[in-house]
Design an enzyme around this catalytic site. Structure first.
Site, PDB file in Angstrom:
ATOM      1  N   ASN A  11     -39.518  42.124  46.950  1.00 32.93           N
ATOM      2  CA  ASN A  11     -38.193  42.002  46.345  1.00 32.93           C
ATOM      3  C   ASN A  11     -38.242  40.789  45.420  1.00 32.93           C
ATOM      4  OD1 ASN A  11     -35.540  41.682  45.687  1.00 32.93           O
ATOM      5  ND2 ASN A  11     -34.816  41.258  47.769  1.00 32.93           N
ATOM      6  N   TRP A  12     -38.347  41.069  44.140  1.00 38.66           N
ATOM      7  CA  TRP A  12     -38.499  39.978  43.170  1.00 38.66           C
ATOM      8  C   TRP A  12     -37.173  39.261  42.900  1.00 38.66           C
ATOM      9  CZ3 TRP A  12     -42.031  42.575  38.849  1.00 38.66           C
ATOM     10  CH2 TRP A  12     -43.271  42.886  39.421  1.00 38.66           C
ATOM     11  N   HIS A 103     -28.839  44.237  51.075  1.00 36.65           N
ATOM     12  CA  HIS A 103     -29.538  42.958  51.254  1.00 36.65           C
ATOM     13  C   HIS A 103     -28.503  41.880  51.596  1.00 36.65           C
ATOM     14  CE1 HIS A 103     -31.759  39.302  50.355  1.00 36.65           C
ATOM     15  NE2 HIS A 103     -32.842  40.021  50.550  1.00 36.65           N
ATOM     16  N   GLU A 105     -28.061  39.037  50.542  1.00 33.98           N
ATOM     17  CA  GLU A 105     -27.460  38.379  49.370  1.00 33.98           C
ATOM     18  C   GLU A 105     -26.365  39.250  48.765  1.00 33.98           C
ATOM     19  OE1 GLU A 105     -31.231  37.609  47.483  1.00 33.98           O
ATOM     20  OE2 GLU A 105     -31.673  36.248  49.146  1.00 33.98           O
ATOM     21  N   GLY A 181     -35.840  32.751  52.483  1.00 30.86           N
ATOM     22  CA  GLY A 181     -35.999  31.680  51.494  1.00 30.86           C
ATOM     23  C   GLY A 181     -35.990  30.278  52.080  1.00 30.86           C
ATOM     24  N   SER A 221     -39.188  34.788  54.808  1.00 28.72           N
ATOM     25  CA  SER A 221     -40.287  33.814  54.767  1.00 28.72           C
ATOM     26  C   SER A 221     -41.623  34.403  55.227  1.00 28.72           C
ATOM     27  CB  SER A 221     -39.930  32.553  55.570  1.00 28.72           C
ATOM     28  OG  SER A 221     -38.813  31.903  54.975  1.00 28.72           O
ATOM     29  N   GLY A 242     -39.859  38.283  49.788  1.00 28.28           N
ATOM     30  CA  GLY A 242     -39.206  37.687  48.623  1.00 28.28           C
ATOM     31  C   GLY A 242     -40.170  36.771  47.890  1.00 28.28           C
ATOM     32  N   GLY A 243     -40.067  35.462  48.155  1.00 28.46           N
ATOM     33  CA  GLY A 243     -40.835  34.448  47.433  1.00 28.46           C
ATOM     34  C   GLY A 243     -42.321  34.756  47.286  1.00 28.46           C
TER      35      GLY A 243
HETATM   36  P1  13P Z   1     -38.201  35.316  51.318  1.00 30.60           P
HETATM   37  O1  13P Z   1     -39.475  36.070  51.597  1.00 30.60           O
HETATM   38  O2  13P Z   1     -38.254  34.516  50.055  1.00 30.60           O
HETATM   39  O3  13P Z   1     -37.737  34.548  52.498  1.00 30.60           O
HETATM   40  O4  13P Z   1     -37.080  36.446  51.042  1.00 30.60           O
HETATM   41  C1  13P Z   1     -36.929  37.486  51.928  1.00 30.60           C
HETATM   42  C2  13P Z   1     -36.032  38.496  51.336  1.00 30.60           C
HETATM   43  O5  13P Z   1     -34.857  38.272  51.184  1.00 30.60           O
HETATM   44  C3  13P Z   1     -36.625  39.779  50.926  1.00 30.60           C
HETATM   45  O6  13P Z   1     -35.646  40.710  50.637  1.00 30.60           O
END
Ligand code: 13P
Length: 262
Positions: A11-12, A103, A105, A181, A221, A242-243
């Site tokens: 997930n960019w 998600h 967010e 994150g 993470s 994510g990251g």
């Molecule tokens: P991180 O891997 O940056 O913690 O993000 C996870 C995420 O929200 C993937 O959708």
């Protein structure tokens, strides 16, 4: 135990530019062969879906890299006066086969309720795409001992009215909000406990055979250093990254560990 597919998705979020998105997609597609049976999905910002789709098509001589494309969000209607929105059919049109829905967010920053997530999941399925349906508790909810209750409610609200066949086509992502994150990954035991709870609930919603087919990803993470122990858990079938998905070598190293855990 049923053998489930291994699926790792990147997930960019709202990162990269055009050149960066194309370069990352190319690097992932070029290295994808090292990930064995683990399926890969890239979810770029919607404005870069098309160039990433083209890159995935063109990379590798066979004409297709085998890396799939997913949206990060969508509107539930097929078309119309919804300024700024993207429809399920548009995602299909540019080559997506997956879409993330709900998600954390989207839930916290854009007010998406379980009912909105449910409507979107149904729209994704109706378009022939696979939804990656996200759930997860906040730190406060975990500290209050409410993790199971929160996740159970999110699952039941998000999956309401989905048939067993719908469920079999869906992916669930457990993403504890406190791990997203933050660098604070859930322990394998913490994650496994919730994954097992989700699978039990899926069995109650549909049936055990269906529940055993559903891929449940962990997100929050995930890094090359912690992917192996997560992948070794019986109910963790993949990751939503994510990251670490913004670096091809890290993303591929995570997927390789899921491939090896099969
Ligand atoms: P991180 O891997 O940056 O913690 O993000 C996870 C995420 O929200 C993937 O959708």
């Amino acid at each position: 135990m049923a053998i489930r597919r291994r699926i790792v998705a990147g997930n960019w979020k709202m990162n990269l530019d055009h050149a960066g998105a194309v370069a990352l997609a190319q690097a992932v597609a070029t290295g994808a062969h090292s990930c064995g049976d683990c399926n890969l999905i890239l979810c770029p910002p919607s404005i870069y879906l098309e160039p990433v789709a083209q890159t995935l098509e063109l990379t590798n001589n066979a004409g297709h890299s085998g890396v799939a494309l997913g949206g990060q969000n969508l509107h539930d209607q097929p078309k119309g006066a919804f300024t700024g929105e993207i429809s399920p059919t548009m995602l299909v049109d540019v080559g997506c086969t997956f879409c993330i829905v709900g998600h954390s967010e989207r839930r916290t920053l854009f007010g998406e309720t379980d009912s909105v997530v449910n409507t979107k999941a149904k729209a994704v399925l109706a378009a022939g795409l696979t939804p990656i349906i996200c759930v997860g508790e906040t730190l406060e909810e975990r500290d209050q001992g409410r993790t199971a209750a929160v996740v159970t409610e999110q699952i039941s609200g998000s999956l309401a009215g989905l048939s067993a066949a719908d469920l079999a086509k869906s992916i669930i992502a457990y993403e504890p909000v406190w791990a997203i994150g933050t660098g604070k990954v859930a322990t394998p035991e913490q994650a496994q406990e919730v994954h097992a709870l989700i699978r039990k609930q899926l069995a109650e919603h549909a049936d055990e055979a269906t529940a055993n087919q559903v891929v449940i990803q962990y997100g929050g993470s995930v890094k090359p250093e912690n992917a192996g122990v997560l992948a070794a858990q019986p109910d963790i079938d993949g990751a939503l990254v994510g990251g670490a998905s913004l670096k091809a070598e890290d993303f591929l190293a995570i997927a390789e560990q899921f491939a090896h855990a099969s």
